[in-house]
Design an enzyme around this catalytic site. Structure first.
Site, PDB file in Angstrom:
ATOM      1  N   HIS A   1       1.041  -1.105   0.052  1.00 46.74           N
ATOM      2  CA  HIS A   1       0.019   0.003  -0.001  1.00 46.74           C
ATOM      3  C   HIS A   1       0.799   1.284   0.058  1.00 46.74           C
ATOM      4  CE1 HIS A   1      -3.010  -2.751   1.201  1.00 46.74           C
ATOM      5  NE2 HIS A   1      -4.107  -1.969   0.809  1.00 46.74           N
TER       6      HIS A   1
ATOM      7  N   HIS B   1       1.227  -3.952   9.062  1.00 43.27           N
ATOM      8  CA  HIS B   1       2.459  -4.004   8.772  1.00 43.27           C
ATOM      9  C   HIS B   1       3.304  -3.612  10.002  1.00 43.27           C
ATOM     10  CE1 HIS B   1       2.685  -4.974   4.587  1.00 43.27           C
ATOM     11  NE2 HIS B   1       1.514  -3.918   4.405  1.00 43.27           N
TER      12      HIS B   1
END
Length: 415
Positions: A150, A201
């Site tokens: 992303h 993440h």
């Protein structure tokens, strides 16, 4: 002109030979395993070292923030870009749509290659709180790793969009350029912070995504004009890109554990092939720089809405038909050529049974003999997953319809 075409063919051939050489050498030397053994411990240490920061960020848990960052993750995801690109092509911004397609494909391939080679196991949940924004994230939450896709995609696409708008509109006011740059940086910062906040993440993933994204963006901006000139030229584009797409399927590294990254790459690899071949054939008709753009007198908003209403059902129908044809044709061709195949999803009768899992081949793979079978063994595969080919042709057909079939329909019905 002939010398130019000859020169183009030469470097195209060198690229394809280079990829084939890389596939053979890396398979023989087991390069993926060696690189993973070297780098994975370093990534694992940084993942664990970043857990306290993740937990401190997640202390500001709030329902509004949960919804905001989840929605933001959906907006910058690859599925959103995939759905947005047809609308961009039909709006008349062909160059921007082409470049975004190729850039997304490059980021997706390069980023996922790194991720499947060196990503370490994610922190356990709990203590890390994981909020999944989409069904794909829910199914594969443990797969996300270095780099953050992303973050990487946001850096590249927001940076390129800023470059495209600045170069197209020609902003002379420096303050407007600064505002645009600040807005792009804010978006990247929100995405990066949101991925940590959602627990998807670790810090090293975000830093890796930022660094790789900046490098890719800088490289892309230095060759963007040459890439677009090449795609819109007549220099063996379709044949070259078909061979390139096919080889990239084999050049992808084998992950330590099954991940969805290869499926995403396969789909977008097919999308890129369909876009490139379709644009190359119809550039002068539909995708040139003088094509009517939305909100202009030549393409009113009402006409653009009509394009969307006609185009979306058409490309979905083409996607369904492409998948059905691939499910029928590819197994037949593979059987005729003696290529061992299996299917994990699309064709139930080709699914592996326990006998194959124990090293014995099923009836579906007993026909595999001869030279092609020896090639399969050289590539360290007892059989090939036919789902890869089905997915590839399905999305190639979908993308081709976006830039070739559907614009032809628009022209026929005066949209």
């Amino acid at each position: 002109m002939e010398s130019s075409g000859s020169g183009s063919g030469s470097w195209q051939g060198l690229i394809l030979v280079g990829i084939v050489t890389w596939i053979c050498v890396s398979s023989y030397l087991n390069f993926t395993y060696k690189l993973r053994s070297l780098l994975q411990p370093w990534v694992a240490r940084h993942v664990l070292g970043g857990v306290p920061l993740i937990l401190s960020i997640q202390k500001c848990q709030n329902g509004v923030l949960d919804a905001f960052f989840s929605a933001l993750s959906c907006v910058v995801s690859v599925p959103f870009y995939t759905a947005f690109l047809p609308l961009l092509f039909w709006s008349g911004h062909g160059r921007l749509a082409r470049q975004m397609t190729l850039l997304i494909a490059f980021c997706d391939y390069f980023g996922n290659c790194i991720k499947d080679v060196i990503s370490a196991p994610r922190p356990s949940c709990p203590p890390v709180r994981r909020i999944t924004a989409t069904k794909d994230e829910q199914d594969n939450a443990m797969e996300y790793g270095l780099p953050s896709s992303h973050t990487l995609n946001t850096v590249c696409l927001s940076g390129y969009l800023l470059y495209y708008v600045s170069s197209s509109v020609g902003f002379e006011n420096v303050s407007i350029q600064y505002y645009g740059f600040a807005l792009a940086c804010l978006l990247v910062a929100l995405i990066a912070f949101g991925r940590i906040y959602l627990g998807m993440h670790s810090v090293v993933d975000i830093v890796g995504g930022l660094a790789i994204g900046v490098l890719i963006l800088g490289l892309w901006l230095s060759v963007t004009d040459q890439i677009d000139d090449f795609i819109t030229s007549k220099q063996n584009i379709s044949s070259f890109w078909t061979a390139l797409s096919f080889l990239l399927l084999f050049a992808y590294p084998t992950p330590e554990h099954p991940t969805p990254s290869y499926e995403y790459h396969t789909a977008f690899n097919g999308v890129t092939l369909g876009i490139v071949t379709g644009v190359q054939q119809t550039y002068s008709q539909f995708h040139h720089e003088a094509a009517p753009r939305v909100f202009s007198p030549e393409l009113l908003l009402s006409a653009y809405i009509g394009r969307v209403m006609v185009g979306i059902p058409t490309i979905l129908l083409v996607k369904f038909c492409s998948k059905s044809l691939a499910k029928w044709i590819l197994p037949t061709v593979s059987s005729a050529l003696g290529i061992p195949i299996r299917s994990s999803t699309y064709i139930p009768k080709l699914k592996l049974n326990s006998g194959h899992a124990n090293g014995k081949k099923t009836d579906e793979t007993k026909f595999s003999v001869g030279y092609l079978h020896r090639i399969c063994e050289f590539l360290c595969q007892d059989s090939f997953d036919i789902d890869t080919g089905i997915r590839f042709f399905q999305y190639a057909g979908l993308a081709w319809s976006v830039v070739d079939l559907v614009p032809s329909i628009f022209s026929y019905i005066n949209l």
